[in-house]
Write a protein that holds these residues in place. Structure first.
Motif, PDB file in Angstrom:
ATOM      1  N   HIS A  35       0.809  -1.223   0.000  1.00 17.14           N
ATOM      2  CA  HIS A  35       0.000   0.000   0.000  1.00 17.14           C
ATOM      3  C   HIS A  35       0.838   1.267   0.000  1.00 17.14           C
ATOM      4  CE1 HIS A  35      -3.422  -2.600   0.526  1.00 17.14           C
ATOM      5  NE2 HIS A  35      -2.933  -3.072   1.665  1.00 17.14           N
TER       6      HIS A  35
ATOM      7  N   ASN B 179      -4.151  -9.369   1.243  1.00 20.58           N
ATOM      8  CA  ASN B 179      -5.001  -8.233   0.881  1.00 20.58           C
ATOM      9  C   ASN B 179      -6.367  -8.671   0.374  1.00 20.58           C
ATOM     10  OD1 ASN B 179      -3.064  -6.314   1.591  1.00 20.58           O
ATOM     11  ND2 ASN B 179      -2.117  -6.335  -0.441  1.00 20.58           N
TER      12      ASN B 179
ATOM     13  N   LEU C 212       0.833   0.659   8.493  1.00 19.04           N
ATOM     14  CA  LEU C 212       1.565   0.554   7.233  1.00 19.04           C
ATOM     15  C   LEU C 212       3.073   0.529   7.479  1.00 19.04           C
ATOM     16  CD1 LEU C 212       1.412   0.606   4.108  1.00 19.04           C
ATOM     17  CD2 LEU C 212       1.520   3.099   4.257  1.00 19.04           C
TER      18      LEU C 212
END
Length: 728
Positions: free
Chosen positions: A127, A175, A616
């Motif tokens: 991401h 994901n 993240l």
């Protein structure tokens, strides 16, 4: 009915131009001038030997790892029509015209080229922005060390490809977890993760490090799933079983299949046979199989046998005797029994034959029907040529004074009676009534009088002096000193004795056997033995001119000269892009410092960055930083000769961390537009330096053009680099 033909058939596809462009550039950078130099480059001299053996179907053992990587290199040779006829004896040797150089180097080059788009995809799946992903891919593209390692018949680029493929597959699977669990694509990426992990391990055991990292990551993610109240117990069980199937069972099955294909291809006897057991050797075409084909399976009283020590290293040897006796006194003044010498001899010889005798009978031939010897039976072993009995007594062995001397008994009419009874113990028996079998049974001989075990001490380092013809020592070892494979023997050659008279027996011992019983090993038996040999058989590590320590790698204080042109200054070196490696070290250090800072602040309930940015940051660090750590730190525990190329999987992960840190700095520490602009300008300048270093060292990455003496000296940026400069 055909109305659909009135309208044109339209196929639409989304093409990621970045991905296509990166793939093309990766292929160009790795495939350009792939046949140059047309000479053996560094470890091609090592791997090429195995490729030739594959082409000729000759069995070999490589203690550096599993066979999958070797099979891929051999596939390149097969596709190029290589016949295996080339003498891989020195680096720099010119390839003959029958060697398909381009084909042999193709698969490593393709694997190295595909690492570029894989790096891009990994950052996207983590991401991060497409800009950061593009930066990661370009850094891999311009990394001189990865280019060099990809362009030759070596395994590191293939290993890195499967490692990155495994990471990408797992990220894609993860994901898809929230929205498409158990969908076709979910299953595809989960299964591909396991397949890629198995392939990575199958290329080199270094692949285990990343495999363990992904298993730990999958375990952590599943632990979080357990806390999700929206998932039922049945759903959790299905998720767990799916992961066990894809990440454990299938990789194990695939790993076994590598060995199955390896053993199916290499069915002929070769130079590496001697380190395997007699049963394994007998399963190969030629070699021992020609000698042992048709031998009786069950050892009986009266059998004529040769006994091979199971340990088989550093060399194979057989129980042996000859007419010479032990010296009355050894060099250190100790006395001996002056009995007939018994040794372990590393060559086939008629003096290796023994006769299994029943202590209660005088005959030395097999009765009809044969009386098989079973576990626990008491036997005497009679030397075939001299007819003296295998004996041991309370006399110190010549080289191992804490063990008993083993001899063939000579009656000197003194107060030292014969002690020649031995109990047969089958180590790998299935029951206590097992019959002693040719090749298959691994046996110990326990001396009845002293409980000492017949042991080839010479195979672990002791060979006799000149009076013993430098043959290997055999002793009687007390069981209390522990078990060792040097105490275990197996019957290799075997015949049923028919001649009671000594002269006829000697003729019989010199003649080949002609009986018909098969002794084929199962695949699992072969796999277990071969796997054990790979894990335990280690060549003696010696210092190499280009060996290095793990600490040298971080600062790239070392290099490896791969090839030098015989007349010009053209040469190829394994050297990393200095700008990239220094930046990767800085990024790793900065990531660690920022992570500790954030953790301390969060402990005080101070949140400097949003929660999604924190997640993240941590997930990227777990993959990239964790990948670097697991592929680097274990080398500090290894006792083996290390080279710079061992660091390449680790530095690949570390390079991926650079754009992670740069994007984080840009998004969260550069608050104003001015700061962002200045930071972007610095990044562009820094990337220009990476490209400059790549161009500067390209001549020693690709081996062309040839550089002058002055230009070569200018490339020695560190005193520790060994740039080859010819004396004028």
């Amino acid at each position: 009915m055909l109305g659909f033909l009135k309208e044109p058939v339209v196929v639409t596809a989304k093409i990621n131009v970045n991905l296509v462009a990166l793939t093309v550039m990766g292929l160009i950078s790795r495939l350009w001038g792939l046949c140059y130099p047309r000479a053996v480059v560094f470890d091609e001299v090592y791997y090429g030997q195995f490729v030739s053996l594959y082409m000729k179907r000759i069995f070999f053992v490589d203690d550096s790892g599993p066979p999958f990587g070797h099979m891929l290199l051999a596939l390149g040779g097969y596709l190029g029509g290589f016949d295996g006829n080339f003498l891989w004896n020195r680096i720099g040797a010119e390839y003959s015209m029958n060697v398909p150089v381009w084909s042999l180097r193709l698969l490593p080059a393709l694997a190295g080229a595909l690492c570029v788009p894989l790096a891009y995809q990994i950052l996207v799946e983590l991401h991060f922005s497409h800009c950061a992903a593009l930066g990661a891919a370009l850094l891999i593209l311009l990394e001189n060390s990865l280019i060099t390692q990809s362009r030759f018949m070596l395994l590191e680029s293939i290993l890195i490809f499967f490692i990155l493929l495994a990471v990408l597959s797992y990220l894609k699977f993860y994901n898809l977890q929230k929205h498409s669990a158990f969908s076709g694509s979910w299953w595809f990426w989960l299964l591909l993760t396991g397949v890629a992990c198995s392939c990575a391990v199958g290329v080199k055991y270094m692949g285990l490090f990343t495999y363990m990292l992904l298993l730990a990551t999958a375990g952590l993610h599943f632990w979080h799933m357990i806390g999700d109240q929206n998932l039922s117990n049945v759903s959790l069980l299905c998720h767990f079983l799916a992961r066990v199937l894809a990440l454990i069972i299938i990789p194990m099955g695939l790993y076994l299949s590598f060995f199955y294909v390896h053993l199916a291809l290499l069915y002929r006897s070769g130079p590496h046979d001697q380190i395997m057991t007699s049963a394994f050797q007998a399963s190969l075409e030629g070699g021992l199989a020609r000698i042992t084909q048709g031998q009786p399976l069950e050892v009986a009283y009266g059998s004529q046998i040769t006994l091979r020590n199971v340990l088989g290293k550093p060399m194979q040897c057989w129980l042996h005797s000859h007419t010479n006796t032990y010296p009355i006194r050894y060099e250190n003044g100790r006395g001996s029994s002056h009995q007939q010498q018994v040794t372990c001899y590393p060559f086939k010889d008629v003096n290796n034959w023994w006769i299994v005798k029943d202590p209660g009978m005088q005959q030395l031939v097999v009765s009809n029907p044969p009386r098989p010897v079973r576990h626990g039976h008491i036997v005497q072993l009679v030397h075939g040529i001299t007819t003296r009995y295998l004996n041991t007594h309370d006399v110190a062995a010549p080289l191992s004074p804490h063990s008993q001397e083993v001899s063939c008994y000579i009656d000197y009419n003194i107060s030292m009676p014969a002690q020649n009874l031995w109990r047969v113990e089958i180590v790998n028996r299935e029951s206590d009534t097992d019959v002693w079998k040719t090749i298959l049974s691994e046996v110990r001989f326990v001396h009845v009088n002293t409980s000492a075990v017949l042991k080839a001490s010479g195979v672990i380092g002791a060979s006799l002096p000149e009076w013993g013809y430098r043959q290997l020592e055999v002793v009687g070892e007390k069981l209390s000193k522990g078990y060792h494979q040097s105490m275990v023997w197996n019957v290799e050659e075997h015949r049923y004795g028919k001649s009671q008279e000594q002269k006829e027996r000697e003729v019989e011992l010199h003649s080949p056997t002609q009986m018909d019983i098969s002794k084929n090993l199962s695949f699992m038996a072969k796999f277990t033995e071969l796997q054990w040999k790979i894990l335990t058989l280690k060549n003696e590590d010696t210092e190499h001119k280009y060996s290095s320590s793990a600490l040298d790698w971080i600062t790239m204080d070392t290099n490896i000269a791969y090839w030098l042109h015989p007349t010009s200054g053209a040469q190829i070196h394994l050297l990393g892009n200095v700008a990239t490696w220094a930046s990767a070290n800085a990024a790793a250090l900065l990531y660690l410092c920022l992570s500790l800072w954030y953790l301390l602040r969060r402990r005080r309930k101070i949140y400097d960055i949003p929660e999604d940015a924190w997640q993240l940051w941590m997930s990227a660090g777990g993959i990239c930083g964790g990948g670097w750590a697991v592929n680097y730190l274990p080398f500090f525990l290894m006792e083996k000769t290390l080279f710079l190329y061992h660091y390449l999987p680790a530095v690949t992960f570390q390079i991926l961390l650079i754009p992670v840190v740069l994007q984080h700095l840009s998004n969260h520490l550069c608050r104003s537009v001015l700061l962002k602009s200045m930071f972007s300008a610095l990044v562009v300048a820094w990337f220009s330096s990476v490209y400059f270093v790549y161009c500067t060292f390209s001549p020693v990455t690709y081996g062309q053009p040839a550089l002058s003496l002055t230009e070569l000296k200018a490339l020695r940026w560190k005193d520790t680099w060994n740039i080859l400069i010819r004396k004028q």
